[in-house]
Design a protein around this motif. Structure first.
Motif, PDB file in Angstrom:
ATOM      1  N   GLN A 184       0.847  -1.192   0.000  1.00 12.07           N
ATOM      2  CA  GLN A 184       0.000   0.000   0.000  1.00 12.07           C
ATOM      3  C   GLN A 184       0.889   1.251   0.000  1.00 12.07           C
ATOM      4  O   GLN A 184       0.976   1.982   0.972  1.00 12.07           O
ATOM      5  CB  GLN A 184      -0.926  -0.018   1.215  1.00 12.07           C
ATOM      6  N   GLU A 185       1.515   1.486  -1.135  1.00 14.73           N
ATOM      7  CA  GLU A 185       2.471   2.592  -1.263  1.00 14.73           C
ATOM      8  C   GLU A 185       1.793   3.951  -1.100  1.00 14.73           C
ATOM      9  O   GLU A 185       2.373   4.869  -0.528  1.00 14.73           O
ATOM     10  CB  GLU A 185       3.165   2.520  -2.627  1.00 14.73           C
ATOM     11  N   GLU A 186       0.557   4.076  -1.608  1.00 12.26           N
ATOM     12  CA  GLU A 186      -0.135   5.355  -1.486  1.00 12.26           C
ATOM     13  C   GLU A 186      -0.434   5.689  -0.035  1.00 12.26           C
ATOM     14  O   GLU A 186      -0.282   6.836   0.398  1.00 12.26           O
ATOM     15  CB  GLU A 186      -1.434   5.336  -2.295  1.00 12.26           C
ATOM     16  N   LYS A 187      -0.869   4.693   0.726  1.00 14.10           N
ATOM     17  CA  LYS A 187      -1.151   4.932   2.145  1.00 14.10           C
ATOM     18  C   LYS A 187       0.132   5.253   2.903  1.00 14.10           C
ATOM     19  O   LYS A 187       0.128   6.080   3.811  1.00 14.10           O
ATOM     20  CB  LYS A 187      -1.838   3.713   2.758  1.00 14.10           C
ATOM     21  N   LEU A 188       1.226   4.587   2.541  1.00 16.11           N
ATOM     22  CA  LEU A 188       2.516   4.872   3.165  1.00 16.11           C
ATOM     23  C   LEU A 188       2.933   6.316   2.887  1.00 16.11           C
ATOM     24  O   LEU A 188       3.340   7.045   3.799  1.00 16.11           O
ATOM     25  CB  LEU A 188       3.585   3.899   2.646  1.00 16.11           C
ATOM     26  N   SER A 189       2.791   6.746   1.637  1.00 16.01           N
ATOM     27  CA  SER A 189       3.140   8.110   1.262  1.00 16.01           C
ATOM     28  C   SER A 189       2.255   9.124   1.980  1.00 16.01           C
ATOM     29  O   SER A 189       2.744  10.140   2.490  1.00 16.01           O
ATOM     30  CB  SER A 189       2.999   8.268  -0.250  1.00 16.01           C
ATOM     31  N   LEU A 190       0.950   8.844   2.043  1.00 12.55           N
ATOM     32  CA  LEU A 190       0.020   9.742   2.719  1.00 12.55           C
ATOM     33  C   LEU A 190       0.348   9.853   4.208  1.00 12.55           C
ATOM     34  O   LEU A 190       0.369  10.952   4.771  1.00 12.55           O
ATOM     35  CB  LEU A 190      -1.421   9.245   2.524  1.00 12.55           C
ATOM     36  N   MET A 191       0.631   8.718   4.835  1.00 10.32           N
ATOM     37  CA  MET A 191       0.951   8.730   6.261  1.00 10.32           C
ATOM     38  C   MET A 191       2.248   9.488   6.530  1.00 10.32           C
ATOM     39  O   MET A 191       2.332  10.274   7.482  1.00 10.32           O
ATOM     40  CB  MET A 191       1.077   7.307   6.794  1.00 10.32           C
ATOM     41  N   LEU A 192       3.238   9.280   5.686  1.00  9.19           N
ATOM     42  CA  LEU A 192       4.512   9.969   5.868  1.00  9.19           C
ATOM     43  C   LEU A 192       4.346  11.477   5.709  1.00  9.19           C
ATOM     44  O   LEU A 192       4.870  12.256   6.500  1.00  9.19           O
ATOM     45  CB  LEU A 192       5.548   9.438   4.873  1.00  9.19           C
ATOM     46  N   ASN A 193       3.576  11.909   4.720  1.00  8.67           N
ATOM     47  CA  ASN A 193       3.332  13.342   4.525  1.00  8.67           C
ATOM     48  C   ASN A 193       2.580  13.953   5.701  1.00  8.67           C
ATOM     49  O   ASN A 193       2.910  15.048   6.159  1.00  8.67           O
ATOM     50  CB  ASN A 193       2.568  13.575   3.218  1.00  8.67           C
ATOM     51  N   LYS A 194       1.572  13.244   6.203  1.00 15.02           N
ATOM     52  CA  LYS A 194       0.833  13.750   7.364  1.00 15.02           C
ATOM     53  C   LYS A 194       1.726  13.815   8.598  1.00 15.02           C
ATOM     54  O   LYS A 194       1.654  14.769   9.381  1.00 15.02           O
ATOM     55  CB  LYS A 194      -0.387  12.870   7.650  1.00 15.02           C
ATOM     56  N   LEU A 195       2.548  12.791   8.768  1.00 15.67           N
ATOM     57  CA  LEU A 195       3.454  12.757   9.909  1.00 15.67           C
ATOM     58  C   LEU A 195       4.404  13.955   9.879  1.00 15.67           C
ATOM     59  O   LEU A 195       4.618  14.615  10.895  1.00 15.67           O
ATOM     60  CB  LEU A 195       4.244  11.437   9.894  1.00 15.67           C
ATOM     61  N   LEU A 196       4.932  14.255   8.710  1.00 15.35           N
ATOM     62  CA  LEU A 196       5.833  15.402   8.590  1.00 15.35           C
ATOM     63  C   LEU A 196       5.090  16.716   8.815  1.00 15.35           C
ATOM     64  O   LEU A 196       5.604  17.625   9.471  1.00 15.35           O
ATOM     65  CB  LEU A 196       6.513  15.396   7.222  1.00 15.35           C
ATOM     66  N   ASP A 197       3.883  16.820   8.269  1.00 15.98           N
ATOM     67  CA  ASP A 197       3.098  18.042   8.450  1.00 15.98           C
ATOM     68  C   ASP A 197       2.789  18.311   9.919  1.00 15.98           C
ATOM     69  O   ASP A 197       2.858  19.450  10.377  1.00 15.98           O
ATOM     70  CB  ASP A 197       1.775  17.957   7.680  1.00 15.98           C
ATOM     71  N   TYR A 198       2.434  17.267  10.650  1.00 16.31           N
ATOM     72  CA  TYR A 198       2.030  17.451  12.042  1.00 16.31           C
ATOM     73  C   TYR A 198       3.206  17.600  12.996  1.00 16.31           C
ATOM     74  O   TYR A 198       3.094  18.278  14.011  1.00 16.31           O
ATOM     75  CB  TYR A 198       1.143  16.291  12.499  1.00 16.31           C
ATOM     76  N   THR A 199       4.315  16.945  12.702  1.00 16.84           N
ATOM     77  CA  THR A 199       5.440  17.012  13.635  1.00 16.84           C
ATOM     78  C   THR A 199       6.342  18.216  13.399  1.00 16.84           C
ATOM     79  O   THR A 199       7.078  18.608  14.294  1.00 16.84           O
ATOM     80  CB  THR A 199       6.284  15.725  13.593  1.00 16.84           C
ATOM     81  N   PHE A 200       6.292  18.807  12.215  1.00 16.52           N
ATOM     82  CA  PHE A 200       7.136  19.968  11.926  1.00 16.52           C
ATOM     83  C   PHE A 200       6.941  21.096  12.948  1.00 16.52           C
ATOM     84  O   PHE A 200       7.904  21.534  13.578  1.00 16.52           O
ATOM     85  CB  PHE A 200       6.896  20.461  10.494  1.00 16.52           C
ATOM     86  N   PRO A 201       5.710  21.594  13.153  1.00 18.71           N
ATOM     87  CA  PRO A 201       5.560  22.678  14.141  1.00 18.71           C
ATOM     88  C   PRO A 201       5.909  22.234  15.562  1.00 18.71           C
ATOM     89  O   PRO A 201       6.479  23.003  16.334  1.00 18.71           O
ATOM     90  CB  PRO A 201       4.087  23.087  14.049  1.00 18.71           C
ATOM     91  N   LEU A 202       5.590  20.995  15.893  1.00 23.58           N
ATOM     92  CA  LEU A 202       5.893  20.465  17.229  1.00 23.58           C
ATOM     93  C   LEU A 202       7.400  20.514  17.490  1.00 23.58           C
ATOM     94  O   LEU A 202       7.848  20.975  18.545  1.00 23.58           O
ATOM     95  CB  LEU A 202       5.373  19.029  17.342  1.00 23.58           C
ATOM     96  N   PHE A 203       8.185  20.071  16.523  1.00 23.96           N
ATOM     97  CA  PHE A 203       9.637  20.065  16.683  1.00 23.96           C
ATOM     98  C   PHE A 203      10.213  21.467  16.714  1.00 23.96           C
ATOM     99  O   PHE A 203      11.051  21.784  17.565  1.00 23.96           O
ATOM    100  CB  PHE A 203      10.292  19.259  15.550  1.00 23.96           C
TER     101      PHE A 203
END
Length: 197
Positions: free
Chosen positions: A63-82
């Motif tokens: 499920q490459e699309e779901k992997l890509s979507l999850m990775l993008n969301k993870l980066l979007d959400y953790t960027f401001p936190l970090f």
């Protein structure tokens, strides 16, 4: 094995080199920043370890699309936190170090601040590492295993005579910047770098 040796050199050899080349007093100064960096690294590893399992699940299910979507969301959400948490820590470290170990460790403040800035790039390097492991991307894993320790050691031996103990912290920051760039290049096929910046 290659990756483990590279990461041990990059993450764990600082204090040994300082003890051999500079002195034990400087080991104490650097150890304060090193403790803060290890504390942050442990928190970051605990935070990202569940995502590592999820990456493996998506790869196993093709499920490459779901992997890509999850990775993008993870980066979007953790960027401001970090960014917010690390910058707040950098600006409060002068008081924190003084309260923690006292005025005799004032040289540790700049070292701590520099090493915390090294950790700020983990919002992309940690997910990238888990992505490379899950997708068995040996190319980038070997690049990390070679570039990180090599850049750290070479820049340290260049900066050590110029800046003393601070040169070791600056070398770690240079290597962290390289790790950030390598991670961005490795993820460029599944994240939008332009929108990311």
């Amino acid at each position: 094995l290659f990756l483990t040796i590279g990461f041990v050199i990059y993450y764990e050899i600082d204090l040994l080199i300082i003890g051999k080349l500079i002195g034990l007093k400087e080991v104490g100064y650097y150890a304060i920043g090193f403790a803060v960096l290890n504390f942050l690294r442990n928190i970051i590893n605990i935070f990202y370890s569940p995502f590592s399992h999820r990456f493996n699940h998506f790869v196993g299910q093709n499920q490459e699309e779901k992997l890509s979507l999850m990775l993008n969301k993870l980066l979007d959400y953790t960027f401001p936190l970090f960014i917010i948490s690390h910058l707040a820590l950098v600006f409060s470290l002068d008081k924190l170090v003084l309260l923690w170990v006292g005025e005799e460790f004032i040289p540790s403040i700049l070292i701590c601040q520099t090493l915390v800035l090294c950790s700020i790039f983990s919002y992309i390097s940690q997910p990238a590492y888990h992505y490379f492991m899950a997708t068995i991307n040996y190319k980038f894993l070997y690049i990390l295993a070679v570039i990180l320790p090599l850049s750290f050691v070479l820049s340290m031996f260049y900066l050590l005579p110029l800046y003393g103990i601070y040169g070791v912290a600056y070398s770690k920051l240079i290597s962290s910047l390289l790790l950030f760039v390598i991670s961005m290049v490795g993820l460029s096929s599944i994240i939008s770098i332009k929108s990311f910046f």
